[in-house]
Design a protein around this motif. Structure first.
Motif, PDB file in Angstrom:
ATOM      1  N   VAL A  87     136.769 -65.126 -24.509  1.00 58.32           N
ATOM      2  CA  VAL A  87     135.710 -64.771 -25.432  1.00 58.32           C
ATOM      3  C   VAL A  87     134.730 -63.691 -24.815  1.00 58.32           C
ATOM      4  CG1 VAL A  87     133.970 -65.831 -26.849  1.00 58.32           C
ATOM      5  CG2 VAL A  87     135.610 -67.228 -25.976  1.00 58.32           C
ATOM      6  N   PHE A  88     134.558 -62.824 -25.765  1.00 57.76           N
ATOM      7  CA  PHE A  88     133.709 -61.685 -25.371  1.00 57.76           C
ATOM      8  C   PHE A  88     132.916 -60.986 -26.244  1.00 57.76           C
ATOM      9  CE2 PHE A  88     137.810 -60.201 -27.192  1.00 57.76           C
ATOM     10  CZ  PHE A  88     137.557 -59.093 -27.978  1.00 57.76           C
ATOM     11  N   GLU A  89     131.945 -60.205 -25.622  1.00 57.90           N
ATOM     12  CA  GLU A  89     130.999 -59.444 -26.599  1.00 57.90           C
ATOM     13  C   GLU A  89     131.644 -58.122 -27.112  1.00 57.90           C
ATOM     14  OE1 GLU A  89     127.637 -58.531 -24.192  1.00 57.90           O
ATOM     15  OE2 GLU A  89     126.815 -60.638 -24.358  1.00 57.90           O
ATOM     16  N   VAL A  90     131.586 -58.146 -28.363  1.00 61.67           N
ATOM     17  CA  VAL A  90     132.271 -56.936 -29.009  1.00 61.67           C
ATOM     18  C   VAL A  90     131.835 -55.451 -28.558  1.00 61.67           C
ATOM     19  CG1 VAL A  90     132.937 -55.791 -31.230  1.00 61.67           C
ATOM     20  CG2 VAL A  90     133.109 -58.438 -31.111  1.00 61.67           C
ATOM     21  N   ASP A  91     130.625 -55.388 -28.335  1.00 61.31           N
ATOM     22  CA  ASP A  91     130.178 -54.056 -28.269  1.00 61.31           C
ATOM     23  C   ASP A  91     130.335 -53.430 -26.797  1.00 61.31           C
ATOM     24  OD1 ASP A  91     129.839 -53.449 -31.017  1.00 61.31           O
ATOM     25  OD2 ASP A  91     127.797 -54.577 -31.020  1.00 61.31           O
ATOM     26  N   SER A  92     130.406 -54.476 -26.002  1.00 65.69           N
ATOM     27  CA  SER A  92     130.381 -54.318 -24.560  1.00 65.69           C
ATOM     28  C   SER A  92     131.551 -54.451 -23.632  1.00 65.69           C
ATOM     29  CB  SER A  92     129.165 -54.977 -23.558  1.00 65.69           C
ATOM     30  OG  SER A  92     129.231 -56.165 -23.677  1.00 65.69           O
ATOM     31  N   ASN A  93     132.312 -55.576 -24.573  1.00 65.69           N
ATOM     32  CA  ASN A  93     133.639 -55.960 -23.950  1.00 65.69           C
ATOM     33  C   ASN A  93     133.147 -56.884 -22.634  1.00 65.69           C
ATOM     34  OD1 ASN A  93     136.369 -56.721 -23.670  1.00 65.69           O
ATOM     35  ND2 ASN A  93     136.546 -55.235 -21.883  1.00 65.69           N
ATOM     36  N   ALA A  94     132.039 -57.370 -22.423  1.00 61.64           N
ATOM     37  CA  ALA A  94     131.478 -58.175 -21.355  1.00 61.64           C
ATOM     38  C   ALA A  94     132.031 -59.575 -21.731  1.00 61.64           C
ATOM     39  CB  ALA A  94     130.017 -58.296 -21.452  1.00 61.64           C
ATOM     40  N   SER A  95     132.573 -60.308 -20.780  1.00 59.11           N
ATOM     41  CA  SER A  95     133.290 -61.710 -20.872  1.00 59.11           C
ATOM     42  C   SER A  95     132.083 -62.626 -20.920  1.00 59.11           C
ATOM     43  CB  SER A  95     134.246 -62.083 -19.732  1.00 59.11           C
ATOM     44  OG  SER A  95     135.288 -61.185 -19.575  1.00 59.11           O
ATOM     45  N   ILE A  96     132.375 -63.641 -21.972  1.00 62.18           N
ATOM     46  CA  ILE A  96     131.403 -64.875 -22.390  1.00 62.18           C
ATOM     47  C   ILE A  96     131.775 -65.959 -21.794  1.00 62.18           C
ATOM     48  CG2 ILE A  96     130.212 -66.138 -24.088  1.00 62.18           C
ATOM     49  CD1 ILE A  96     130.278 -63.355 -25.836  1.00 62.18           C
ATOM     50  N   ALA A  97     133.282 -66.057 -21.980  1.00 66.24           N
ATOM     51  CA  ALA A  97     133.803 -67.496 -21.357  1.00 66.24           C
ATOM     52  C   ALA A  97     135.531 -67.182 -21.421  1.00 66.24           C
ATOM     53  CB  ALA A  97     133.481 -68.512 -22.459  1.00 66.24           C
ATOM     54  N   THR A  98     136.083 -68.039 -20.471  1.00 62.18           N
ATOM     55  CA  THR A  98     137.565 -68.062 -20.508  1.00 62.18           C
ATOM     56  C   THR A  98     137.707 -69.554 -20.751  1.00 62.18           C
ATOM     57  OG1 THR A  98     137.586 -66.147 -19.020  1.00 62.18           O
ATOM     58  CG2 THR A  98     139.734 -67.620 -18.999  1.00 62.18           C
ATOM     59  N   LEU A  99     138.577 -69.849 -21.787  1.00 59.14           N
ATOM     60  CA  LEU A  99     139.134 -71.176 -22.234  1.00 59.14           C
ATOM     61  C   LEU A  99     140.406 -71.104 -21.946  1.00 59.14           C
ATOM     62  CD1 LEU A  99     137.440 -71.197 -25.622  1.00 59.14           C
ATOM     63  CD2 LEU A  99     136.365 -71.744 -23.617  1.00 59.14           C
ATOM     64  N   GLU A 100     140.833 -72.263 -21.463  1.00 60.67           N
ATOM     65  CA  GLU A 100     142.235 -72.808 -21.082  1.00 60.67           C
ATOM     66  C   GLU A 100     142.734 -73.832 -21.956  1.00 60.67           C
ATOM     67  OE1 GLU A 100     145.261 -73.666 -17.113  1.00 60.67           O
ATOM     68  OE2 GLU A 100     142.858 -73.526 -16.925  1.00 60.67           O
ATOM     69  N   SER A 101     143.939 -73.357 -22.471  1.00 58.26           N
ATOM     70  CA  SER A 101     144.406 -74.465 -23.397  1.00 58.26           C
ATOM     71  C   SER A 101     146.175 -74.592 -23.116  1.00 58.26           C
ATOM     72  CB  SER A 101     144.323 -73.969 -24.845  1.00 58.26           C
ATOM     73  OG  SER A 101     144.633 -74.999 -25.738  1.00 58.26           O
ATOM     74  N   PRO A 102     146.369 -75.164 -22.041  1.00 62.11           N
ATOM     75  CA  PRO A 102     148.037 -75.705 -21.741  1.00 62.11           C
ATOM     76  C   PRO A 102     148.204 -76.509 -22.821  1.00 62.11           C
ATOM     77  CG  PRO A 102     146.397 -76.675 -20.314  1.00 62.11           C
ATOM     78  CD  PRO A 102     145.540 -76.006 -21.113  1.00 62.11           C
ATOM     79  N   PRO A 103     149.774 -76.832 -22.919  1.00 55.87           N
ATOM     80  CA  PRO A 103     150.743 -76.122 -21.936  1.00 55.87           C
ATOM     81  C   PRO A 103     151.513 -75.052 -22.633  1.00 55.87           C
ATOM     82  CG  PRO A 103     151.868 -77.843 -23.241  1.00 55.87           C
ATOM     83  CD  PRO A 103     150.179 -77.825 -23.698  1.00 55.87           C
TER      84      PRO A 103
END
Length: 321
Positions: A87-103
């Protein structure tokens, strides 16, 4: 209604393009087209010229297979074969969150109309996962049950969820599975409501009508597009015309048409009232993995736009009128 080809960009990515979504306009900029590729990058494109905005966006270690845009236009999400959602900010590409959804990899995800929940078609887990966009915490897992009378799954892997769609009022959530099953949920109660029948092959894409929360369109490997009354559990219509898998479907903002992309290399425009294809576009030389209508809004927007992306690494832009 008709489509008119405006522009195509060859080699828009270094490898196949499997995902596309329009990012809504903000007060500072117009809507942008977001594309994701097996080259592990995302790219942003201006809405009328298909000129790339900025450098490629990186952050995944394997190919990007799905993208989604928050209704605010400020945030987007991408998923990859690496089983992570960024998940990221569109205009800066700064990361907001990383979600993991295995498997397994995530082939579809959608923000709800208010932007408060990200729904994820959680692949081999046989469920839809719901993430709160204020905290980025997992708030619910909606397990997809087997239909009554279904044959036992001899593989032991359970269902594989491929696609997900929100109703325009945000009350219903539908998902499509590898085995052709379509499940509908009441989101507020986190309750399974019923199955929709008619497909028996992978349902790779689905979308609700933007003007009628009961109407759901589904795209399937059986070459057909189905139109369901998602409340009454009835199939309201079936449309055929593609000669191979239907990989993507989207509904026009006016609700009068849908567009589909197929592994037969074509994009088709369908008149909902006629239940038939009114136009076929053959801009691509390989499978069309994504079709997406530009949402209304933004300054100076007078006409509709449809974008398509393909295994041939190209993007095509059409005028929809």
């Amino acid at each position: 209604m008709k489509l008119a080809g405006l522009k195509s960009v060859e080699n828009a990515h270094d490898e196949s393009i499997w995902a596309a979504a329009w990012i809504p306009a903000t007060n500072e900029r117009p809507a942008l087209l977001l594309t994701g590729s097996l080259d592990e990058t995302l790219r942003l494109w201006r809405p009328d010229e298909l000129v790339r905005v900025g450098a490629p966006l990186k952050g995944h270690s394997l190919g990007v297979v799905a993208v989604a845009a928050h209704p605010s236009g400020a945030v987007a999400a991408s998923s990859s074969m690496d089983s992570f959602i960024r998940v990221f900010e569109v205009d800066s590409n700064a990361s907001i969150a990383t979600l993991e959804s295995p498997p397994s990899e995530i082939w579809s995800m959608r923000f709800d109309p208010k932007g408060t929940i990200l729904a994820v078609a959680a692949g081999g887990s046989g469920s839809i996962k719901l993430w709160d966009t204020s905290t980025w915490e997992l708030v619910a897992t909606l397990a997809v049950p087997q239909p009554e009378g279904a044959r036992p799954d001899k593989t032991g892997s359970g269902k594989f969820i491929l696609s997900v769609a929100w109703s325009p009022d945000g009350k219903r959530l539908a998902c499509g599975s590898m085995d052709g099953t379509i499940a509908v949920f009441d989101v507020a109660r986190a309750k399974f409501l019923h199955h929709l029948e008619g497909h028996n092959m992978p349902v790779r894409s689905m979308v609700f009508s933007p003007v009628d929360p009961r109407v759901l369109f589904t795209a399937c490997d059986d070459t057909n597009i189905h139109m369901y009354d998602a409340e009454g559990k009835n199939m309201a219509g079936a449309m055929s015309g593609h000669t191979s898998w239907v990989l993507s479907v989207d509904a026009s903002p006016d609700g009068a048409a849908i567009a589909t992309g197929s592994s037969d290399r074509t994009v088709k425009l369908w008149d909902i009232s006629m239940r038939s294809a009114v136009q076929t576009m053959a801009n691509h030389s390989d499978a069309v993995w994504g079709v997406t209508f530009r949402p209304p809004g933004g300054t100076g927007v007078r006409v509709g736009r449809l974008a398509s992306v393909s295994d041939d690494k190209s993007i095509s832009l059409y005028d929809y009128s």
